[in-house]
Design an enzyme around this catalytic site. Structure first.
Site, PDB file in Angstrom:
ATOM      1  N   VAL A  89       5.528 -45.941 -25.998  1.00  0.00           N
ATOM      2  CA  VAL A  89       6.323 -45.242 -26.412  1.00  0.00           C
ATOM      3  C   VAL A  89       5.925 -44.240 -25.301  1.00  0.00           C
ATOM      4  O   VAL A  89       5.028 -43.453 -25.774  1.00  0.00           O
ATOM      5  CB  VAL A  89       6.551 -44.948 -27.757  1.00  0.00           C
ATOM      6  CG1 VAL A  89       7.539 -44.361 -28.021  1.00  0.00           C
ATOM      7  CG2 VAL A  89       6.337 -46.581 -28.175  1.00  0.00           C
ATOM      8  N   ASP A 133      10.801 -55.771 -43.080  1.00  0.00           N
ATOM      9  CA  ASP A 133       9.139 -55.372 -43.181  1.00  0.00           C
ATOM     10  C   ASP A 133       9.481 -53.481 -43.078  1.00  0.00           C
ATOM     11  O   ASP A 133       8.818 -52.997 -41.871  1.00  0.00           O
ATOM     12  CB  ASP A 133       9.315 -55.406 -41.774  1.00  0.00           C
ATOM     13  CG  ASP A 133       7.540 -55.239 -41.285  1.00  0.00           C
ATOM     14  OD1 ASP A 133       7.248 -55.226 -42.261  1.00  0.00           O
ATOM     15  OD2 ASP A 133       7.411 -55.181 -40.461  1.00  0.00           O
TER      16      ASP A 133
END
Length: 368
Positions: A116, A225
């Protein structure tokens, strides 16, 4: 290499120049060409974030809503067909962006399938996080399905405590996700430094997550999650749910798939029972404990012991946890999903009401 001196008027009447935001050149692989060489690096300095990122003063990104699913490689399976869920509302097709539309900055994070980067749209100077994933790695691990799910779900969620996915595109080797930039990074890294956070901050995070998950559940999305690694921090420290790779969109809100992180798995997942959105309630109970104590409540020396403790709901509260927080956590960590405290009641819980200092953040700049 310095940026041009475009000026942005701040709310206090001051100006912020591009050269206060753009930093030094860095030698590394150029995403546009694949060659090594010097490239401009976006680096945030001491200029105040509120001046830089106020949607009132930063040029908006181009009108680029999420592309249709067909923009991804056609041989990748459709997650919606696999999940037997109808598609979320689709956006009309628009001109596809390319990597040449961006100035690529410093790395923000690295993962198994790619990296990223901080990035800036060249036309508008709009700051984003660009998630770059390698197709070869995704296909090698059979993760095409999961990436499609992440895109199809996250692109249609708009909430101040959910990270925006503005758009995506791909070339021969990579898939690019254009994401909202969260200036203060990962909650997990903050926890690593401080080990725990104070009562006020923990209560604030619980309120933010309860609101964001209520929005998800209203839209028939289960995250599955929630954990510190998947929570980013916005301009004012507000939490933003970031990773929807394990989430699912299903009208019935009932699933029977084993996924998520071991320490955060609820009993019904371990036992492979059909589960519902109540798994997210369990996860925020585990998270609240970890924020205040520094480690998850069922952490053990072996997987089998962790599983055993989860199934027994073997929670031990140290004296450092405030009684109000203990009450909230104990009402979320229930073996029977139907007995877990609903999100609406999490928001009304006395401990959250007394300690949360949530401030409604400004809406993220829209890409449409």
């Amino acid at each position: 290499m310095w940026g041009q001196r475009h000026q942005l008027r701040g709310p206090s009447g001051t100006y912020v120049r591009d050269d206060e935001v753009l930093g030094v050149a860095e030698t590394g692989q150029d995403l546009q060409t694949g060659r090594s060489g010097a490239r401009a690096v976006l680096e945030f300095s001491n200029c105040t974030s509120s001046r830089l990122f106020s949607s009132q003063h930063v040029p908006p990104p181009p009108k680029a809503p999420p592309l249709p699913v067909s923009a991804l490689p056609s041989h990748w399976p459709s997650v919606l067909a696999a999940d037997e869920a109808p598609p979320l509302p689709s956006a009309p097709p628009v001109r596809s962006l390319t990597i040449d539309d961006f100035d690529i900055g410093r790395p923000l994070g690295k993962g198994k399938f790619g990296n990223v980067y901080l990035a800036r749209l060249r036309d508008s100077h709009f700051i984003v996080a660009l998630k770059v994933l390698f197709k070869s790695q995704l296909e090698k691990e059979g993760m095409e399905h999961q990436l499609r799910r992440e895109i199809e779900i996250q692109a249609h969620l708009q909430h101040p405590n959910i990270l925006r996915l503005y758009n995506y595109f791909h070339d021969e080797r990579r898939v690019y996700l254009i994401l909202e930039y969260a200036p203060r990074g990962e909650l997990y890294k903050e926890l690593q430094k401080s080990h725990t956070i104070d009562e006020q901050r923990a209560a604030t995070i619980m309120e933010e997550l309860a609101r964001a998950l209520a929005y998800c559940h209203e839209n028939k999305v289960i995250h599955r999650d929630i954990k510190p690694e998947n929570l980013l921090l916005g301009l004012r420290g507000e939490v933003k749910i970031a990773d929807f790779g394990w989430s699912v969109h299903t009208p019935s809100l009932r699933r029977k798939t084993m996924c998520g992180t071991l320490d955060y798995l609820p009993p019904e997942m371990i036992e492979q029972r059909t589960y519902s959105e109540m798994v997210d309630l369990w996860c925020i109970g585990v998270l609240c404990y970890e924020l205040l104590v520094g480690n998850p409540p069922f952490e053990s020396t072996s997987y089998s012991e962790t599983y055993r403790r989860i199934l027994k709901v073997d929670v031990k509260f140290p004296p450092s946890i405030p009684l109000g927080a203990q009450d909230l956590i104990s009402k979320l960590l229930r073996y029977q999903p139907s007995e877990r405290l609903p999100l609406a009641q999490v928001l009304q819980h006395p401990w959250v009401q007394a300690h949360s200092r949530r401030v409604e953040p400004p809406p993220a700049p829209s890409a449409s």
